[in-house]
Write an enzyme that holds these catalytic residues in place. Structure first.
Site, PDB file in Angstrom:
ATOM      1  N   ARG A 175       0.798  -1.231   0.053  1.00  0.00           N
ATOM      2  CA  ARG A 175      -0.044  -0.095  -0.228  1.00  0.00           C
ATOM      3  C   ARG A 175       0.776   1.354  -0.164  1.00  0.00           C
ATOM      4  NH1 ARG A 175      -4.600  -0.090   4.452  1.00  0.00           N
ATOM      5  NH2 ARG A 175      -5.445   1.613   3.174  1.00  0.00           N
ATOM      6  N   CYS A 231      -1.178   6.299   8.900  1.00  0.00           N
ATOM      7  CA  CYS A 231      -1.533   4.888   8.260  1.00  0.00           C
ATOM      8  C   CYS A 231      -2.726   5.300   7.120  1.00  0.00           C
ATOM      9  CB  CYS A 231      -2.087   3.996   9.390  1.00  0.00           C
ATOM     10  SG  CYS A 231      -3.526   4.336  10.431  1.00  0.00           S
TER      11      CYS A 231
END
Length: 273
Positions: A175, A231
């Site tokens: 990611r 995040c």
């Protein structure tokens, strides 16, 4: 070195206040159901979306409630600043760390993340109950620690090289590199960010407190650096923030809005690769 995590194996639980934060991102009510089936005796339950987030805001997927709302949560939970507070989830999850960060933000310095999950706590003899408690409301006045909070504006200045901080992305490497993005509409990372997958903080399903984790962290960011962790939505960055503090990093901030907030701006800047 700050003690953030505590193990039931060497912990005095007398006179402690317990907070149960079990949750599942796939089933938002599973944690509350588990709590109703059994929890640490005297524990209260904090729900990720109802208590630890303000889902009406547009600043990311798990926005931080405002200070007035958090003050109300602390008071109805019967908390005082000098209370010894032990927070647990299912073990190796980010939810207790999210609650712990919010307590640190509010000035509750005597709060800790329990490394074991509820089932392991019960197996070690922590008294369990199915009875819900109604704490006596407190009149606590939080002492806000704004030094551990990073706003979107602060992150923008960091990207521009104006703060001297290092951005640290807690998501998976895939990611981070923008190769996959299962949740957010745009893939990639905040420009200039480094990467430390929060899953590396665990061993055998629990947070790993051995020296090897500190050594791994130090290969990415140095202890004397000022760090901003993020995040996808500010949840899994919380255990990375906690582990940095556990390993002696003094200057750490959490960007609660995280990548999901970053890409909601009018001008979206991301890096890939």
């Amino acid at each position: 070195m700050s003690e953030v995590f505590k193990s039931i194996k060497n912990m005095d639980i007398s006179n402690a206040k317990w907070i149960d934060t079990r949750f599942s991102l796939q089933d938002s009510e599973s944690g509350r159901k588990k709590f109703e089936e059994g929890h640490s005796n005297g524990a209260i339950y904090w729900h990720l979306e109802n208590d630890l987030s303000d889902m009406t805001k547009k600043t990311g997927r798990h926005p931080l409630p405002d200070k007035e709302t958090l003050t109300s949560l602390f008071r109805k939970s019967g908390l005082d600043l000098d209370d010894r507070i032990l927070i647990y989830d299912d073990g190796g999850s980010p939810f207790a760390a999210r609650a712990w960060w919010i307590l640190q933000y509010g000035g509750f310095q005597n709060s800790f993340i329990v490394t074991e999950g509820f089932e392991e706590l019960a197996a070690h003899g922590v008294p369990v109950s199915r009875n819900a408690v109604m704490p006596e409301q407190s009149n606590v006045v939080p002492v806000w620690d704004d030094a551990i909070f990073a706003s979107c504006e602060f992150v923008e200045m960091t990207v521009e090289g104006k703060t001297g901080n290092v951005l640290l992305d807690a998501r998976s490497a895939e990611r981070y590199r923008g190769e996959v993005e299962p949740i957010d509409p745009i893939a990639g990372r905040i420009p200039g960010a480094l990467n430390f997958d929060w899953e590396q903080l665990k061993k055998d399903g629990s947070f790993n407190l051995h020296v090897e984790v500190g050594e791994q962290l130090s290969r990415v960011v140095k202890k004397d650096e000022e760090v901003v962790v993020y995040c996808g939505s500010g949840v899994t960055a919380a255990p990375l923030f906690a582990m940095l503090k556990q390993n002696g990093y003094e200057h750490v901030k959490l960007y609660v809005g995280s990548f999901s907030d970053w890409i909601s701006r009018e001008i979206v800047e991301v890096e890939k690769g």
